[in-house]
Scaffold this active site. Structure first.
Site, mmCIF file in Angstrom:
data_model
loop_
_atom_site.group_PDB
_atom_site.id
_atom_site.type_symbol
_atom_site.label_atom_id
_atom_site.label_comp_id
_atom_site.label_asym_id
_atom_site.label_seq_id
_atom_site.Cartn_x
_atom_site.Cartn_y
_atom_site.Cartn_z
ATOM 1 N N GLY A 168 0.804 -1.210 0.000
ATOM 2 C CA GLY A 168 0.000 0.000 0.000
ATOM 3 C C GLY A 168 0.835 1.256 0.000
ATOM 4 C CB ALA A 169 4.308 1.966 1.054
ATOM 5 C CG MET A 215 9.815 2.672 -4.556
ATOM 6 S SD MET A 215 10.220 0.919 -4.882
ATOM 7 C CE MET A 215 11.994 0.929 -4.665
ATOM 8 N N PRO A 216 8.797 6.234 -5.098
ATOM 9 C CG PRO A 216 9.631 8.202 -4.168
ATOM 10 C CD PRO A 216 9.337 6.761 -3.834
ATOM 11 N N GLY A 253 15.027 7.112 -8.319
ATOM 12 C CA GLY A 253 15.807 7.204 -7.096
ATOM 13 C C GLY A 253 17.251 7.502 -7.407
ATOM 14 C CG LEU A 254 21.394 9.584 -5.708
ATOM 15 C CD1 LEU A 254 21.756 10.286 -7.021
ATOM 16 C CD2 LEU A 254 21.856 10.413 -4.513
ATOM 17 N N GLY A 255 20.884 6.341 -7.159
ATOM 18 C CA GLY A 255 21.742 5.202 -6.867
ATOM 19 C C GLY A 255 23.026 5.671 -6.203
ATOM 20 C CG ASP A 269 19.265 1.458 -4.275
ATOM 21 O OD1 ASP A 269 18.339 0.683 -3.974
ATOM 22 O OD2 ASP A 269 20.423 1.071 -4.551
ATOM 23 C CE1 TYR A 292 25.774 -1.311 -3.719
ATOM 24 C CE2 TYR A 292 24.306 0.530 -3.311
ATOM 25 C CZ TYR A 292 24.567 -0.668 -3.938
ATOM 26 O OH TYR A 292 23.635 -1.215 -4.780
ATOM 27 C CE LYS A 342 20.164 -2.610 -3.379
ATOM 28 N NZ LYS A 342 20.787 -1.281 -3.188
ATOM 29 C CG HIS A 384 23.180 -6.685 -2.298
ATOM 30 N ND1 HIS A 384 23.797 -5.567 -1.787
ATOM 31 C CD2 HIS A 384 23.304 -6.552 -3.632
ATOM 32 C CE1 HIS A 384 24.255 -4.807 -2.761
ATOM 33 N NE2 HIS A 384 23.981 -5.396 -3.898
#
Length: 316
Positions: free
Chosen positions: A11-12, A14-15, A18-20, A45, A50, A79, A112
């Site tokens: 129900g949420a 998510m744009p 996104g910026l990786g 993200d 990372y 992740k 991941h």
């Protein structure tokens, strides 16, 4: 201009853009996050592997303190790394990411990869011959441990990354919580129609990583094709007065797929976000889809494991 969103099965929302932050270097990523939020990005993200979550968190914190955004305005992804697939390691791994990001919860937490590595203190454990040291933890057991994070309110939703159709169907069969998202490599050279169909049929959104062909990937060779220089991509970009990157981002958006282009350059961060003011026509989409050649820029062929998801005719 704010990006439009996709609705998750929770129900949420998510744009779509996104910026990786993969490969964003220390000293650069905080500024990139702050720039992205100023431009209008609300989807960031991240991933533990990372090794820049603390800087991402600093950028988010700075913008919240400036009253540029509220926490609830943002959609933050991280992740679970491969060394934390043992069910007992899942919650502690999440807590590390939350601490790094200075957050109380994540909007979505993804596994991941279906492949687990031994947890020996090294994030990329290798033997004396340089081979990855994997374990046999079943990704279904890992996912079941992730389900408990939703019950605790530490994450709003959970999902997966780098899962193929077989693995998605197994999660659907054996687990209680339907993944809200599957993050995989998607672009005109790797359209993955069957996987897209399976996910969308089961109300699992997709996020496209490396949507521009990952031009700064460390293992790039001169023999690899360059997606942003493909004549068809360039011609379509010229037709619309847009950049090849904008065409490639728009390509996935029109397939109903989230896109997370990575950049630390302010002009590119802004340009990558400005893709809602034009539309690829039917001929453009047909041309781009016809470029499919099952080519992965991020194939991780060096990882040998029964759960390696990119092999042909996959079965377990």
């Amino acid at each position: 201009m704010s990006a439009t969103t996709l609705k998750l099965n929770t129900g949420a929302t998510m744009p779509l853009i996104g910026l990786g932050t993969w490969k964003s270097k220390p000293g650069e990523v905080q500024a990139a996050v702050e720039c992205a939020i100023d431009v209008g990005y609300r989807h960031i993200d991240c991933a533990f592997i990372y090794l820049n979550e603390q800087e991402v968190g600093a950028g988010i914190e700075a913008k919240i303190k400036e009253n540029k955004v509220k926490r609830e305005d943002l959609f933050i992804v991280s992740k679970l790394w491969c060394t934390d697939h043992e069910p007992k390691d899942v919650r502690p791994a999440l807590m590390k990411s939350l601490s790094n990001l200075k957050l109380d919860y994540l909007d979505i937490y993804l596994m991941h990869s279906p492949i687990g590595f031994v947890n020996n203190g090294n994030l990329m454990p290798r033997d004396e011959e340089g081979n990855y040291i994997c374990n046999d933890v079943d990704y279904v057991d890992t996912y079941k441990a992730m389900e408990k994070l939703v019950d605790e309110g530490l994450v709003k939703s959970i999902g997966v990354s780098n899962f193929n159709e077989y693995q998605i169907n197994r999660i659907l069969k054996e687990c209680k919580v339907v993944p809200a998202n599957n993050q995989v490599e998607l672009h005109p050279y790797l359209v993955q129609k069957d996987l897209v169909d399976v996910c969308q049929k089961n109300e699992i959104t997709l996020t496209a990583y490396s949507p521009l062909g990952s031009p700064d990937r460390p293992w790039d060779t001169s023999k690899d094709p360059v997606l942003m220089k493909d004549p068809s991509v360039v011609n379509i970009a010229e037709k619309h007065g847009k950049s090849p990157a904008q065409v490639l981002i728009r390509f996935n958006i029109q397939r109903g797929i989230n896109v997370i282009p990575k950049s630390v350059t302010p002009s590119r961060i802004k340009s990558n976000f400005e893709v809602m003011t034009f539309e690829l026509d039917q001929a453009d989409m047909k041309t781009l889809l016809s470029l499919g050649r099952n080519f992965r820029f991020c194939g991780a062929q060096e990882v040998k494991h029964k759960y390696y998801s990119f092999r042909e005719n996959y079965s377990e």
